[in-house]
Design a protein around this motif. Structure first.
Motif, short mmCIF file in Angstrom:
data_model
loop_
_atom_site.label_atom_id
_atom_site.label_comp_id
_atom_site.label_asym_id
_atom_site.label_seq_id
_atom_site.Cartn_x
_atom_site.Cartn_y
_atom_site.Cartn_z
N THR A 17 35.62 76.94 119.43
CA THR A 17 35.66 78.44 118.99
C THR A 17 35.31 78.26 117.34
O THR A 17 34.00 79.72 116.96
CB THR A 17 37.12 79.09 118.92
OG1 THR A 17 37.74 79.07 120.94
CG2 THR A 17 37.03 80.44 118.77
N MET A 21 31.29 79.62 116.14
CA MET A 21 32.01 81.13 116.59
C MET A 21 30.83 82.26 115.57
O MET A 21 30.82 83.18 115.04
CB MET A 21 33.85 81.46 116.19
CG MET A 21 33.66 81.03 113.96
SD MET A 21 35.61 81.67 113.73
CE MET A 21 35.37 80.24 112.21
N GLY A 147 36.59 85.89 119.20
CA GLY A 147 36.01 85.97 117.31
C GLY A 147 35.17 87.14 117.10
O GLY A 147 35.32 87.72 115.80
N SER A 148 33.92 87.05 117.49
CA SER A 148 33.06 87.94 116.90
C SER A 148 33.76 89.63 116.68
O SER A 148 33.38 90.64 116.10
CB SER A 148 32.01 88.55 118.18
OG SER A 148 30.80 89.17 117.47
N LEU A 150 36.63 90.18 117.16
CA LEU A 150 38.21 90.34 115.76
C LEU A 150 37.79 90.20 114.69
O LEU A 150 37.75 91.32 113.40
CB LEU A 150 39.10 89.30 116.31
CG LEU A 150 39.98 88.79 115.15
CD1 LEU A 150 40.65 90.37 115.51
CD2 LEU A 150 40.59 87.58 115.73
N GLY A 151 36.45 89.43 114.32
CA GLY A 151 35.79 89.48 112.85
C GLY A 151 35.04 91.44 112.81
O GLY A 151 35.26 91.70 112.31
N TRP A 156 36.06 88.52 109.04
CA TRP A 156 35.17 87.85 109.78
C TRP A 156 36.97 86.69 109.48
O TRP A 156 36.29 85.69 109.97
CB TRP A 156 34.21 86.83 108.63
CG TRP A 156 34.20 86.95 107.41
CD1 TRP A 156 33.81 88.02 106.82
CD2 TRP A 156 34.53 85.70 106.52
NE1 TRP A 156 33.98 87.55 105.12
CE2 TRP A 156 34.57 85.78 105.59
CE3 TRP A 156 35.54 83.91 106.96
CZ2 TRP A 156 34.64 85.18 104.02
CZ3 TRP A 156 35.62 83.46 106.26
CH2 TRP A 156 35.52 83.62 105.01
N THR A 159 39.40 86.30 112.30
CA THR A 159 38.40 85.71 112.76
C THR A 159 38.85 83.61 112.47
O THR A 159 40.09 82.66 113.25
CB THR A 159 37.39 85.04 113.23
OG1 THR A 159 36.95 86.60 113.63
CG2 THR A 159 36.20 84.20 114.16
N SER A 242 28.64 90.36 121.15
CA SER A 242 30.27 89.92 121.78
C SER A 242 29.15 89.32 123.40
O SER A 242 29.49 88.26 123.88
CB SER A 242 30.58 90.15 121.95
OG SER A 242 31.33 90.26 120.27
#
Length: 393
Positions: A17, A21, A147-148, A150-151, A156, A159, A242
């Protein structure tokens, strides 16, 4: 496959990840730290360089350490580096944390690859590698797109914190699931370190490492810069990044799973079919990237082909390095990450040309073409099932 192998794959998921990421976070990192996207792309290369240097170095230092303790400490160091990265406002500091995290990742993966080979019968190395790499491919399916997202909503830095948190259950799994006992190969009759390093003079081993590096360079060169292709070339909204990453990761999971069942005994069909198709696929993606449907289909296909071919070549590294039982994993790790370092750097040079955001896709096609041209004269070595041919001895 034994349970400890899947626990190792859980840790590889967290590390995968982190490694992948940045493909969805580069624009935000560049904006926040006031650097260009091309400069931010160097974070991917920094991670890969740390892996290249760290894999053989840390594996050599840790070759006689208790295996479970080594894996645990490498994982905790990896988590700490991400915690520091999450709070820094300095690009050089972030760059440094990526190198440190990569060193920890390199040590972990080198030990894990070697451990995986000892947890299964000698003719199952390819399947064991596929289980480990499934942690990486699942990361591209779930971890990286997650992660994308979430960012996108929290920035960022969130993440990076999430990756650090992911390491904790993985560490508990290693503590509970990986046997504490370990035969100390270098101290109980196994090859000495000098003898293991001498394996790197074997032409066959160098060949398969080079081919694995080239294919992985093509993969990382395009994957790192997919985000602007999705938003600028295809004209899709940011959240589609994503979706595209999920498609790539799903294809990668399919590819590495299928190749894992063939790479021990029948690597020939994977290389013979996958190589030319992968070569065609990157230019096709460049030409059709402005069409969203074609973009999504081809990203899935290229993910499958890239990991099928790359995974098969890295399995060949483990077989060709059989004379270096403690260091073989580090050689495979180094081959993977030479490609991961070189690919984004080569791809970045094309961003300022007339082809713009599509440059990395054309560069990936060129890298695969070079790999196939090198492989063709030595194809009996590349496709030897579960052993090395004698062509280059």
């Amino acid at each position: 496959m034994p349970l400890p192998l899947y626990l190792l794959a859980l840790a590889v998921f967290a590390m995968g990840t982190s490694e992948f990421m940045l493909a969805g976070l580069l624009p935000d990192i560049a904006s926040d730290l006031d650097v260009t996207v091309g400069t931010a792309g160097a974070l991917t290369s920094a991670f890969a360089i740390g892996m290249i240097v760290g894999a053989p170095l840390v594996a050599a230092l840790a070759r006689n350490w208790p295996r479970r303790s080594s894996l645990l400490w490498f994982l905790l160091a990896f988590a700490a580096a991400h915690a520091v990265g999450a709070v820094t406002t300095s690009f050089p500091v972030l760059f440094t944390t990526r190198v440190v995290a990569a060193l920890a990742n390199a040590g972990f993966l080198a030990v894990a690859l070697t451990a995986a080979a000892t947890l299964v019968p000698p003719d199952k190395k390819g399947r064991a590698l596929a289980v480990l790499l499934s942690g990486t491919t699942v990361a591209t399916i779930a971890g990286v797109p997650g992660g994308s997202v979430l960012g996108t909503f929290l920035g960022w830095r969130a993440t990076f914190w999430a990756v650090a948190a992911l390491c904790l259950p993985a560490a508990l799994g290693i503590l509970k699931g990986v046997p504490a006992r370990q035969a100390k190969e270098g101290a109980t009759g196994g090859p000495a370190l000098r003898a293991e390093l001498a394996q790197l003079t074997r032409p066959r081993l160098i060949l398969v490492m080079l081919l694995g590096a080239l294919v992985n360079a093509a993969t990382f060169g395009s994957f790192t810069f997919l985000a602007p292709v999705v938003t600028d070339t295809a004209g899709l909204d940011e959240w589609w990044i994503s979706v595209v990453l999920v498609l790539f990761g799903t294809g990668a999971f399919v590819g590495v799973t299928v190749a894992g069942r063939l790479s021990d005994r029948r690597p020939g069909p994977v290389v013979a079919a996958g190589g030319p198709l992968l070569l065609i696929g990157w230019p096709a993606l460049a030409v059709l990237a402005h069409r969203p449907v074609a973009l999504c289909v081809l990203v899935f296909v290229q993910g499958a082909l890239s990991f099928a071919l790359g995974g098969t070549l890295i399995t060949r590294v483990l077989y060709e390095a059989a004379g270096a039982p403690a260091m073989a994993g580090s050689y495979a790790t180094a081959a993977l990450n030479v490609g991961a370092a070189v690919g984004p750097l080569v791809a970045a040079t094309t961003l300022g040309t007339a082809v713009g955001h599509l440059g990395p896709l054309w560069a990936s096609g060129l890298l695969v073409a070079v790999a196939l041209l090198i492989a063709f004269p030595f194809r009996t070595v590349v496709v030897a099932a579960g052993r090395g041919a004698e062509v280059l001895q």
